[in-house]
Design an enzyme around this catalytic site. Structure first.
Site, PDB file in Angstrom:
ATOM      1  N   SER A   1       0.028 -11.439   4.875  1.00 49.33           N
ATOM      2  CA  SER A   1      -0.888 -10.450   4.789  1.00 49.33           C
ATOM      3  C   SER A   1      -0.334  -8.811   4.601  1.00 49.33           C
ATOM      4  O   SER A   1      -0.918  -7.939   3.966  1.00 49.33           O
ATOM      5  CB  SER A   1      -1.891 -10.195   6.176  1.00 49.33           C
ATOM      6  OG  SER A   1      -0.865 -10.005   7.339  1.00 49.33           O
TER       7      SER A   1
ATOM      8  N   ASP B   1      -2.695  -1.639  13.351  1.00 48.96           N
ATOM      9  CA  ASP B   1      -3.219  -2.512  14.563  1.00 48.96           C
ATOM     10  C   ASP B   1      -2.100  -3.068  15.495  1.00 48.96           C
ATOM     11  O   ASP B   1      -2.333  -4.249  16.025  1.00 48.96           O
ATOM     12  CB  ASP B   1      -4.117  -3.588  13.959  1.00 48.96           C
ATOM     13  CG  ASP B   1      -3.589  -4.340  12.882  1.00 48.96           C
ATOM     14  OD1 ASP B   1      -2.240  -4.234  12.865  1.00 48.96           O
ATOM     15  OD2 ASP B   1      -4.057  -5.325  12.221  1.00 48.96           O
TER      16      ASP B   1
ATOM     17  N   HIS C   1       0.137  -4.844  11.359  1.00 54.20           N
ATOM     18  CA  HIS C   1       0.063  -4.623   9.769  1.00 54.20           C
ATOM     19  C   HIS C   1       0.524  -2.871   9.851  1.00 54.20           C
ATOM     20  O   HIS C   1       0.217  -2.180  10.465  1.00 54.20           O
ATOM     21  CB  HIS C   1      -1.213  -4.697   9.268  1.00 54.20           C
ATOM     22  CG  HIS C   1      -1.731  -6.177   9.195  1.00 54.20           C
ATOM     23  ND1 HIS C   1      -2.382  -6.741  10.354  1.00 54.20           N
ATOM     24  CD2 HIS C   1      -1.571  -7.181   8.787  1.00 54.20           C
ATOM     25  CE1 HIS C   1      -2.648  -8.023  10.064  1.00 54.20           C
ATOM     26  NE2 HIS C   1      -2.101  -8.239   9.050  1.00 54.20           N
TER      27      HIS C   1
END
Lengths: 266, 266
Positions: free
Chosen positions: A23, A216, A219
């Protein structure tokens, strides 16, 4: 139909920079992202292909990579550079589905490298440069709070608040970052030490530094990506100098040449 | 060698979004840029190919486009969407090298569209959607000052300061923006009215609004690009609803499916 000259030259395909990862790669075109920054630096030279797969570990990445990696003999753009940036999910703690044991993580990274480096691989690409990136550090308390807000547990019958669940651990992620550097050393692939760069920047910012670099706890923020972009650029300058953005040939003439060519027509 | 099954399926190529234009397209991966924003929205669906050519007008763009536009029968990624964003240089005043007369500008845009729309064109691509963008407004005084600082004139023998040279004119650029809308209407291609969106935002900001939206009087700032991104998104929602970023199929399974598939193996 021999003897016929084709009406058109084949269409020009720009070389590519493939970014393969999880991600953190998938988000690399977001505001301030490293994917966007590299696409900007290499504009008119390379097309950046984002092959980031949110939530993926190296185990799941290998079969997916085999679906899109250009194969020997195919009419595909040349991959000039491929970044391999995994570990954030492999480093999930044992017992959670994304976890990949540390030795397997290293083996998987070597497998990915071998796909492009082994002359017997269908994906062999001797002119592709590789760049490994380590995962960034993790702020587990913040990430656990993020998970809690995303997936609230069912209310407890006693009304007690359930403790946060910690699926990652900072020291464990550091070991996975260390493992990437080992693989890089073993395979002769330059490695971008994202973990160390982000920790150094966090220390420079101060006590709450990591909060500014991770959105967060897991990330990267725009600022975090900018730190990564800087170390990627440093690594290119030092270890892949021929791929410096100012040295890679740009496509299509500068407009002044088009002007002169057209004036010549008149 | 008939009868032999190939060992591998051909490698998957993602569809592309090609951005064809001048320097304002070439800069669209910069901080806040529309290219980066679209690459982010369409991640795992489309690869964005930046085909921005700084300083180019439509006249020079046509022969260059013919070099890289995928041709009928070639093994190339499908172009899902192509943006055509010219005019900022075509609108340079007569007497300057980049100038393209207004009727020729319109003809050239139609030619570009016809390359993909005409069944007899070697670049015919009936499944490619097109999007025209108008040039943004120009702040000529600021751009003239920028040109002066980039290319200082030789010192005058009398020591007099030479007047600034104005190679563009706001009202003239507005006419080129208007011409793009006319071409869009004539060819049935949805058009993003960048000129009007930037002017509206400038008015909303206040007296010096255009300064915040253009970095040098000609090129967009991050804020300017964000305004463009918003109108591009609006245009997609309204005129190309099937290409909405949430509707275009994404490649590769979500990680939860990979987890379940792997659990099935064990």
């Amino acid at each position: 139909m021999t003897g016929h000259t084709p009406k058109h030259e084949p269409s020009v395909q720009q070389d590519t920079l493939i970014m393969f990862g999880d991600s953190i790669t998938q988000g690399a075109f977001d505001q301030g992202g490293t994917g966007a920054a590299l696409a900007n630096l290499y504009v008119r030279a390379w097309d950046v292909q984002n092959r980031g797969l949110g939530g993926y570990n190296t185990k799941w990445a290998i079969p997916i990579g085999k679906k899109w990696l250009p194969q020997v003999g195919e009419d595909r753009p040349r991959t000039a550079l491929m970044t391999i940036w995994f570990g954030a999910n492999d480093a999930v703690l044992p017992g959670y589905g994304q976890h990949v044991p540390l030795p397997d993580f290293k083996t998987n990274l070597h497998t990915l490298i071998t796909l492009l480096r082994s002359p017997t691989s269908p994906y062999y690409s001797p002119t592709t440069s590789l760049l490994l990136l380590t995962p960034p550090p993790v702020d587990t308390a913040r990430w656990a709070a993020e998970l809690r807000s995303k997936y609230p547990p069912p209310p407890s019958p006693t009304g007690e608040e359930q403790p946060l669940e910690f699926d990652r651990d900072p020291e464990n992620t550091r070991l996975y970052a260390q493992a990437v550097k080992e693989v890089g050393w073993e395979a002769g692939v330059p490695t971008v030490d994202v973990w160390t760069a982000i920790m150094a920047k966090a220390a420079e910012i101060g006590e709450e530094g990591l909060k500014e670099l991770l959105v967060d706890g897991l990330h990267l923020s725009a600022l975090g990506y900018m730190v990564v972009t800087d170390v990627v650029k440093d690594t290119i300058v030092t270890h892949l100098p021929d791929l410096h953005w100012d040295k890679v040939p740009k496509h299509y003439p500068p407009w002044g040449e088009m002007l002169n060519a057209c004036l010549g027509d008149e």
